[in-house]
Design a protein around this motif. Sequence first.
Motif, PDB file in Angstrom:
ATOM      1  N   LEU A 135       0.815  -1.223   0.000  1.00 13.34           N
ATOM      2  CA  LEU A 135       0.000   0.000   0.000  1.00 13.34           C
ATOM      3  C   LEU A 135       0.842   1.263   0.000  1.00 13.34           C
ATOM      4  CD1 LEU A 135      -2.530  -1.050   2.817  1.00 13.34           C
ATOM      5  CD2 LEU A 135      -2.774  -1.393   0.349  1.00 13.34           C
ATOM      6  N   ARG A 138      -0.246   4.086  -2.215  1.00  8.81           N
ATOM      7  CA  ARG A 138      -1.679   4.386  -2.217  1.00  8.81           C
ATOM      8  C   ARG A 138      -1.930   5.648  -1.398  1.00  8.81           C
ATOM      9  NH1 ARG A 138      -4.959  -0.376  -2.047  1.00  8.81           N
ATOM     10  NH2 ARG A 138      -6.627   0.966  -1.239  1.00  8.81           N
ATOM     11  N   ARG A 139      -2.954   6.405  -1.785  1.00 12.10           N
ATOM     12  CA  ARG A 139      -3.379   7.562  -1.009  1.00 12.10           C
ATOM     13  C   ARG A 139      -4.124   7.099   0.247  1.00 12.10           C
ATOM     14  NH1 ARG A 139      -5.354  12.460  -4.405  1.00 12.10           N
ATOM     15  NH2 ARG A 139      -7.085  12.318  -2.936  1.00 12.10           N
ATOM     16  N   SER A 142      -7.819   6.383   0.008  1.00 13.24           N
ATOM     17  CA  SER A 142      -8.246   5.203  -0.755  1.00 13.24           C
ATOM     18  C   SER A 142      -8.238   3.936   0.089  1.00 13.24           C
ATOM     19  CB  SER A 142      -7.332   5.005  -1.974  1.00 13.24           C
ATOM     20  OG  SER A 142      -6.061   4.496  -1.588  1.00 13.24           O
ATOM     21  N   LEU A 143      -7.835   4.054   1.353  1.00 15.69           N
ATOM     22  CA  LEU A 143      -7.682   2.886   2.209  1.00 15.69           C
ATOM     23  C   LEU A 143      -8.953   2.589   2.990  1.00 15.69           C
ATOM     24  CD1 LEU A 143      -4.166   3.596   3.778  1.00 15.69           C
ATOM     25  CD2 LEU A 143      -4.700   2.417   1.634  1.00 15.69           C
TER      26      LEU A 143
END
Length: 267
Positions: A135, A138-139, A142-143
């Motif tokens: 991850l 990833r932003r 977005s999690l």
Amino acid sequence: MNAEVRLEARQLTLSYGEKIISACLDIVINQPEIIAIIGPNGSGKSTFLKALSRLLPPAEGTVLLNGEDIHRMRPNAAARLLSVLPQSAQAPGDMLVRDLIANGRAPYISLFGRPGKEDEAAILSAADATGVTGLLFRRLDSLSGGERQRAWLALALAQEPQLLMLDEPTTYLDVHHQLEFMKLVSRLYKERKLTVVMVLHDLNHAARYCQRIIAMKQGDIFADGPAETVLTAESIRLLYGVEATIMTIKQGNREHLVCFPHDVCSV
């Protein structure tokens, strides 16, 4: 990271303005273990954790970290020993997971310095330990909730602390992610020899995963010890005003207590 750390509270009085929350609190934490702070709403759990974490100066008394007044320590020196995951940690939604974790290296980097090889290694180690390596780019927005909490935990681990303080870390997680997070904390305690202090509401998480439980009521320490001495039907009644059945169950080769609250009562 494997050296033992000693955290000691001496005669703490804690307040917000003129309102006294707790008075004359004494406690010693001096070995790697997972400690739960439990108690009803308003009992002073989070306030106590904030004082132990250097986030809230006491009105009176002292918190000592390895013998030194924690509120007089240089911030970077304290942060190399102790890291904190607050209850509602926030960061910009467009921040990448890797950049969030990198903030944990701040105590080791000078104001105008750049991360070195040791910092990069610590970031990747923290990401691997918490299962967020996939991850990293990833932003945050977005999690899922569970992924986000593991990313914040990775930030705390990137500090390479000996003592990890967590304020209600499972509150906004569903039961699956609660168990996942508690198992992760248990594994990190064993692998990294961490001392973990966390505020918990779930008594069964405390009973299963913690070696020591500190119960608070109306700002005072009501009980302090292993689950079997703190989590009794009588103590639950006096703490929470509920009747509860306490049982021991076996999972695999390990036994632990479970608590079944089933009715309210007058204390």
